[in-house]
Design a protein around this motif. Sequence first.
Motif, mmCIF file in Angstrom:
data_model
loop_
_atom_site.group_PDB
_atom_site.id
_atom_site.type_symbol
_atom_site.label_atom_id
_atom_site.label_comp_id
_atom_site.label_asym_id
_atom_site.label_seq_id
_atom_site.Cartn_x
_atom_site.Cartn_y
_atom_site.Cartn_z
ATOM 1 N N GLN A 90 -13.165 1.583 -4.405
ATOM 2 C CA GLN A 90 -11.713 1.757 -4.434
ATOM 3 C C GLN A 90 -11.018 0.908 -3.377
ATOM 4 O O GLN A 90 -9.887 0.475 -3.564
ATOM 5 C CB GLN A 90 -11.336 3.234 -4.316
ATOM 6 C CG GLN A 90 -11.280 3.813 -2.930
ATOM 7 C CD GLN A 90 -10.785 5.258 -2.970
ATOM 8 O OE1 GLN A 90 -11.322 6.101 -3.679
ATOM 9 N NE2 GLN A 90 -9.757 5.539 -2.208
ATOM 10 N N SER A 91 -11.710 0.618 -2.290
ATOM 11 C CA SER A 91 -11.094 -0.201 -1.249
ATOM 12 C C SER A 91 -11.565 -1.657 -1.325
ATOM 13 O O SER A 91 -11.473 -2.394 -0.362
ATOM 14 C CB SER A 91 -11.411 0.396 0.117
ATOM 15 O OG SER A 91 -12.794 0.682 0.188
ATOM 16 N N PHE A 92 -12.070 -2.053 -2.497
ATOM 17 C CA PHE A 92 -12.453 -3.428 -2.844
ATOM 18 C C PHE A 92 -13.675 -3.954 -2.082
ATOM 19 O O PHE A 92 -14.515 -4.632 -2.638
ATOM 20 C CB PHE A 92 -11.277 -4.407 -2.694
ATOM 21 C CG PHE A 92 -9.938 -3.845 -3.105
ATOM 22 C CD1 PHE A 92 -9.772 -3.312 -4.379
ATOM 23 C CD2 PHE A 92 -8.866 -3.818 -2.234
ATOM 24 C CE1 PHE A 92 -8.544 -2.765 -4.783
ATOM 25 C CE2 PHE A 92 -7.639 -3.279 -2.620
ATOM 26 C CZ PHE A 92 -7.478 -2.752 -3.893
ATOM 27 N N GLU A 142 -4.929 -13.102 1.134
ATOM 28 C CA GLU A 142 -3.903 -13.848 0.388
ATOM 29 C C GLU A 142 -3.789 -13.348 -1.054
ATOM 30 O O GLU A 142 -3.155 -13.988 -1.890
ATOM 31 C CB GLU A 142 -4.262 -15.342 0.383
ATOM 32 C CG GLU A 142 -4.287 -15.941 1.772
ATOM 33 C CD GLU A 142 -5.137 -17.209 1.882
ATOM 34 O OE1 GLU A 142 -5.106 -17.828 2.961
ATOM 35 O OE2 GLU A 142 -5.847 -17.545 0.907
ATOM 36 N N LEU A 143 -4.438 -12.231 -1.342
ATOM 37 C CA LEU A 143 -4.436 -11.693 -2.711
ATOM 38 C C LEU A 143 -3.767 -10.320 -2.753
ATOM 39 O O LEU A 143 -3.743 -9.595 -1.757
ATOM 40 C CB LEU A 143 -5.877 -11.538 -3.219
ATOM 41 C CG LEU A 143 -6.760 -12.786 -3.281
ATOM 42 C CD1 LEU A 143 -8.187 -12.378 -3.654
ATOM 43 C CD2 LEU A 143 -6.216 -13.804 -4.272
ATOM 44 N N SER A 144 -3.266 -9.955 -3.933
ATOM 45 C CA SER A 144 -2.731 -8.602 -4.132
ATOM 46 C C SER A 144 -3.897 -7.641 -4.368
ATOM 47 O O SER A 144 -5.032 -8.074 -4.605
ATOM 48 C CB SER A 144 -1.808 -8.586 -5.349
ATOM 49 O OG SER A 144 -2.567 -8.823 -6.516
ATOM 50 N N SER A 152 -13.684 -7.973 -7.244
ATOM 51 C CA SER A 152 -14.805 -7.015 -7.204
ATOM 52 C C SER A 152 -15.455 -6.858 -8.569
ATOM 53 O O SER A 152 -16.661 -6.645 -8.654
ATOM 54 C CB SER A 152 -14.404 -5.611 -6.771
ATOM 55 O OG SER A 152 -13.317 -5.615 -5.966
ATOM 56 N N ILE A 153 -14.649 -6.924 -9.625
ATOM 57 C CA ILE A 153 -15.223 -6.807 -10.970
ATOM 58 C C ILE A 153 -16.153 -7.996 -11.236
ATOM 59 O O ILE A 153 -17.282 -7.826 -11.693
ATOM 60 C CB ILE A 153 -14.116 -6.712 -12.045
ATOM 61 C CG1 ILE A 153 -13.335 -5.402 -11.876
ATOM 62 C CG2 ILE A 153 -14.709 -6.788 -13.448
ATOM 63 C CD1 ILE A 153 -12.109 -5.277 -12.767
ATOM 64 N N GLU A 168 -13.516 5.457 -8.327
ATOM 65 C CA GLU A 168 -12.041 5.442 -8.260
ATOM 66 C C GLU A 168 -11.500 4.023 -8.077
ATOM 67 O O GLU A 168 -10.780 3.742 -7.119
ATOM 68 C CB GLU A 168 -11.552 6.357 -7.129
ATOM 69 C CG GLU A 168 -12.131 7.770 -7.253
ATOM 70 C CD GLU A 168 -11.092 8.881 -7.125
ATOM 71 O OE1 GLU A 168 -9.900 8.605 -7.348
ATOM 72 O OE2 GLU A 168 -11.490 10.010 -6.826
ATOM 73 N N PRO A 169 -11.822 3.125 -9.024
ATOM 74 C CA PRO A 169 -11.466 1.713 -8.848
ATOM 75 C C PRO A 169 -9.957 1.461 -8.813
ATOM 76 O O PRO A 169 -9.527 0.405 -8.368
ATOM 77 C CB PRO A 169 -12.087 1.034 -10.082
ATOM 78 C CG PRO A 169 -12.193 2.112 -11.104
ATOM 79 C CD PRO A 169 -12.480 3.368 -10.321
ATOM 80 N N THR A 170 -9.161 2.421 -9.279
ATOM 81 C CA THR A 170 -7.715 2.180 -9.330
ATOM 82 C C THR A 170 -6.948 3.026 -8.324
ATOM 83 O O THR A 170 -5.719 3.039 -8.328
ATOM 84 C CB THR A 170 -7.183 2.479 -10.753
ATOM 85 O OG1 THR A 170 -7.451 3.853 -11.065
ATOM 86 C CG2 THR A 170 -7.855 1.595 -11.790
ATOM 87 N N ALA A 171 -7.685 3.723 -7.448
ATOM 88 C CA ALA A 171 -7.021 4.660 -6.535
ATOM 89 C C ALA A 171 -6.025 3.980 -5.597
ATOM 90 O O ALA A 171 -5.047 4.597 -5.177
ATOM 91 C CB ALA A 171 -8.055 5.432 -5.728
ATOM 92 N N ASN A 172 -6.258 2.710 -5.286
ATOM 93 C CA ASN A 172 -5.336 2.021 -4.378
ATOM 94 C C ASN A 172 -4.391 1.063 -5.102
ATOM 95 O O ASN A 172 -3.833 0.158 -4.498
ATOM 96 C CB ASN A 172 -6.117 1.251 -3.317
ATOM 97 C CG ASN A 172 -6.752 2.187 -2.308
ATOM 98 O OD1 ASN A 172 -6.153 3.192 -1.941
ATOM 99 N ND2 ASN A 172 -7.967 1.895 -1.900
#
Length: 229
Positions: A90-92, A142-144, A152-153, A168-172
């Motif tokens: 979740q935190s990449f 430099e990325l969103s 990460s994917i 929880e890949p979308t939690a952030n």
Amino acid sequence: MISVQNVTKDYKLGKTIVKALRGVSLDIENGEFACISGPSGCGKSTLLNLIGCLDKPTTGKVIIDDEDVGKLNANQLAEIRNRKIGFIFQSFNLIPVLNVYENIEMVFMSWKDLPKEEMNKRITSLIEEVGLKDYLKHKPGELSGGQMQRVSIARALVTEPQVVLADEPTANLDSKTSKIILEIMVNMNNRHDTTFIFSTHDPIVSEYAKREINLFDGVIKSEIIEDRN
Ligand code: ADP
Ligand code: MG
């Protein structure tokens, strides 16, 4: 195929014991796109960590391709993690000083047997698939958030693992970006036939799954399987 059999997991917390999983059984076939859902604290991360060979159950078994992973030593477990499993967090978990290309290349550190050209081919083609062709040289800062999760994917898939685990890949991420990330995961599941198991506490996110395993208080409360007819 992954088989979780009567698994319990206790954590010792000072003098108390937290029963994080209280008897979970579950089979996941190759190619599935499954979600473990449930409120915070229900045991989602614990279950994913056990499937990912990051931890061992207190009782019960986790079997990956007919192999009882509870019987393996630390080196053998690391080998399974490196070869068969891709992780998305979740935190990449990207390395700030490395660019997009290098962050993905990193996972090959323990791979001695893949020719450099093949590595390069896989990395560039995945970067393109997740839509980051123009960001090869960008560093995470430099990325969103959505772009970092795309990295990460790609990183999770570059070793061509059998299964990708995403806690929880979308939690952030905001809801619009979450949808985009889920759609990329769906595409990757279709194109590469990689099994995906992700967790979420968000009902909108779990809608994307073809199978939803709903946990509550360390047990499976219900299961929803999409009607494919
Ligand atoms: P979820 O991911 O669904 O939020 P977790 O699997 O992280 O749930 O946690 C399940 C339960 O186990 C919670 O009550 C949590 O506080 C507890 N827990 C998780 N990890 C530990 C740990 N390392 N030590 C003690 N308790 C833990
Ligand atoms: Mg969790």
